[in-house]
Design an enzyme around this catalytic site. Structure first.
Site, PDB file in Angstrom:
ATOM      1  N   TYR A 265      61.180  68.236   6.194  1.00  0.00           N
ATOM      2  CA  TYR A 265      61.499  69.659   6.118  1.00  0.00           C
ATOM      3  C   TYR A 265      62.948  69.967   6.490  1.00  0.00           C
ATOM      4  O   TYR A 265      63.661  70.624   5.718  1.00  0.00           O
ATOM      5  CB  TYR A 265      60.513  70.478   6.962  1.00  0.00           C
ATOM      6  CG  TYR A 265      59.240  70.803   6.228  1.00  0.00           C
ATOM      7  CD1 TYR A 265      58.415  69.788   5.748  1.00  0.00           C
ATOM      8  CD2 TYR A 265      58.857  72.107   5.988  1.00  0.00           C
ATOM      9  CE1 TYR A 265      57.250  70.072   5.054  1.00  0.00           C
ATOM     10  CE2 TYR A 265      57.688  72.410   5.304  1.00  0.00           C
ATOM     11  CZ  TYR A 265      56.896  71.389   4.842  1.00  0.00           C
ATOM     12  OH  TYR A 265      55.747  71.672   4.149  1.00  0.00           O
TER      13      TYR A 265
ATOM     14  N   ASN B 130      49.199  76.261   6.045  1.00  0.00           N
ATOM     15  CA  ASN B 130      48.666  76.807   4.802  1.00  0.00           C
ATOM     16  C   ASN B 130      47.506  77.754   5.108  1.00  0.00           C
ATOM     17  O   ASN B 130      47.156  77.966   6.271  1.00  0.00           O
ATOM     18  CB  ASN B 130      48.197  75.679   3.878  1.00  0.00           C
ATOM     19  CG  ASN B 130      49.342  74.878   3.297  1.00  0.00           C
ATOM     20  OD1 ASN B 130      50.374  75.425   2.946  1.00  0.00           O
ATOM     21  ND2 ASN B 130      49.156  73.569   3.200  1.00  0.00           N
TER      22      ASN B 130
ATOM     23  N   HIS C 282      56.596  75.546  -2.618  1.00  0.00           N
ATOM     24  CA  HIS C 282      56.585  76.878  -1.989  1.00  0.00           C
ATOM     25  C   HIS C 282      57.739  77.751  -2.482  1.00  0.00           C
ATOM     26  O   HIS C 282      58.290  78.561  -1.729  1.00  0.00           O
ATOM     27  CB  HIS C 282      56.636  76.772  -0.467  1.00  0.00           C
ATOM     28  CG  HIS C 282      55.477  76.029   0.138  1.00  0.00           C
ATOM     29  ND1 HIS C 282      54.255  76.616   0.354  1.00  0.00           N
ATOM     30  CD2 HIS C 282      55.349  74.746   0.544  1.00  0.00           C
ATOM     31  CE1 HIS C 282      53.430  75.722   0.884  1.00  0.00           C
ATOM     32  NE2 HIS C 282      54.072  74.581   1.008  1.00  0.00           N
TER      33      HIS C 282
END
Length: 502
Positions: free
Chosen positions: A342, A132, A59
């Protein structure tokens, strides 16, 4: 402190020290060597060398905007989350759209899934819904994620993108077929970010005031209508304007054509989940809308372009781990892995105190015992205790935020065989092809797959193609025939090979 308008501002160092010579270095004579004592030279060059923080592993290329979320329907029967507790209530938010596999300089119109990450600033903390533009994903277990992403990046020898790596991985992981068909359709090349849906993708849970838990999926439906590039149009735009999606979003907001999405949820009770024919936490599959209809929640509007791209977009950090009271996790294996990965990625890229960066900072009260670390930009807790319990402050856990226990299906830890329906990777992709797509969509899908797979090369080319064609045929014979014909594959021989492997 003097206001900026009180007098002309002086040029200063980062320490606030005024200086004069911004464009020339102190030297020994007009033609002599420079002097080490010119620390302005050091500061400028040293800062310049550090202007680029590591780009995201995935990303990396994206854009973002601020906006609001407004509740339009009462869902308090499902959740006690304060963000949803009253119709008409608004919360500020920040969203970042992105491609997945491309680097910072890549084109916005690459064939790729699109990231759809939303940060809601709520009075109970920041809630990050990180998904997404697709309701499913390529894999169902986070242990496969590094391998999958490696296939979307650059070949270790040639340092080029490799269709061979991609299709080799997909052909060896039939669970990817559902997402592959979406990616190879025109939805893989959306017309910017305003004309696509967004999904939380994973199964999450909601908890109401009575501590009853239900499973949920989140859907953002674009109010601008779905619009996609064809493969040829996307290729053309890559050359004409590689920043098309960035420009499209900024222009729309600057023109006050504020993009909007309607947020919906699907709800599944625990009893329904137990009777569900396959694992409801499998992110490679969807919940049928006929059985689990969409329930409207509210409207998201984007209405403010960040004043500084780096400050807000590049330094924004989203984590599926960040849920607020009334919203919780599920046993989704991919989600469980992302809960770890993350925040870990953000600490590496932005530092241990990434949540103090303004775009990531909770605008409401934050009280904890975290101290020190790189890039600490607040008062570091001042002279207050850095341990708990203590006798000096009034910070204490609030029992009202207790999360009810999660009932598990088993007390045995191990690696388990899935039931036969969990390993059915073909029924839903087949329905996507026959029911969700029209003839135009199906034609473009086959054409896009053929173009993409034609670039598979190397000694394993025929093996990879045959293996992937088997997946296409199992999903739908028309799909398999169309791709095989486009690739010039001998159908009779392939059918013999297929019958032999089934």
């Amino acid at each position: 402190m003097m206001n900026q308008g009180d007098e002309k501002r002086k040029l200063t160092t980062a320490s606030g020290i005024p200086y004069v010579h911004h464009e020339d270095t102190m030297s020994v004579g007009a033609r002599g060597p420079v002097l080490l004592q010119d620390f302005i030279l050091h500061e400028k060059l040293a800062h310049f060398n550090r202007e680029r923080i590591p780009e995201r592993v995935v990303h990396a290329k994206g854009t973002g905007a601020f906006g609001t979320f407004t509740v339009t329907n009462d869902i308090t029967r499902y959740t006690r989350a304060k963000i949803f507790n009253k119709i008409g209530k608004q919360a500020k938010l920040f969203i970042r759209f992105s491609t997945v596999g491309g680097e910072m300089g890549s084109a916005d119109t690459e064939r790729d899934p699109r990231g759809f990450a939303v940060k809601f600033y709520t009075e109970d903390g920041n809630w990050d819904l990180v998904g997404n533009n697709t309701p499913v994903f390529f894999i169902k277990d986070a242990k496969k994620f590094p391998d999958f992403i490696h296939t979307q990046k650059r070949h270790p020898r040639t340092h080029l993108k490799s269709k061979t790596m991609m299709w080799d991985f997909w052909s060896l992981n039939p669970e990817s077929l559902h997402q592959v068909l979406i990616l190879m359709s025109d939805r893989g090349t959306p017309y910017g970010y305003r004309h696509m849906h967004g999904f939380g993708s994973h199964t999450f849970s909601m908890i109401n005031a009575a501590n009853v838990r239900v499973w949920v999926k989140f859907h953002f439906k674009t109010q601008q209508g779905i619009r996609n590039f064809t493969d040829a149009e996307a290729e053309e735009m890559k050359g004409k304007n590689p920043d098309f999606a960035q420009e499209d979003l900024v222009k729309a907001i600057d023109n006050k054509d504020f993009p909007k999405w309607t947020l919906y949820i699907q709800v599944m009770t625990r009893e329904q989940a137990k009777a569900f024919p396959f694992n409801p936490f499998d992110v490679t599959k969807v919940w049928p809308h006929g059985e689990y209809p969409l329930i409207e929640v509210g409207v998201m509007e984007l209405n403010q372009v960040p004043k500084n791209y780096f400050a807000d977009v590049e330094q924004s950090a989203f984590a599926p781990a960040h849920v607020v009271d009334g919203i919780d996790y599920s046993p989704d294996k991919m989600l469980q892995g992302r809960i770890l990965s993350y925040p870990d990625a953000h600490r590496y890229r932005l530092g241990a105190n990434f949540e103090q960066i303004p775009v990531n900072r909770c605008p409401y009260m934050v009280a904890n015992y975290e101290r020190d670390g790189s890039m600490r930009v607040d008062d570091n807790g001042g002279d207050t205790p850095n341990y708990y319990p203590n006798s000096f402050d009034d910070i204490a856990p609030d029992p009202a935020y207790e999360v009810p226990p999660l009932e598990l299906d088993s007390t045995t830890a191990g690696w388990f065989d899935r039931n036969e329906n969990d390993d059915d990777h073909y029924t839903q992709p087949g329905l996507l092809f026959t029911k969700a797509m029209n003839d135009y969509d199906r034609h473009n899908l086959v054409s896009n797959i053929v173009e993409h797979m034609s670039q598979i090369d190397g000694s394993k080319r025929d093996l990879i193609i045959a293996r992937q064609l088997c997946h296409f045929f199992r999903a739908n014979e028309r799909l398999g025939m169309g791709v095989a014909k486009g690739l010039g594959v001998n159908i009779e021989q392939l059918m013999k090979d297929l019958n032999h492997t089934m």
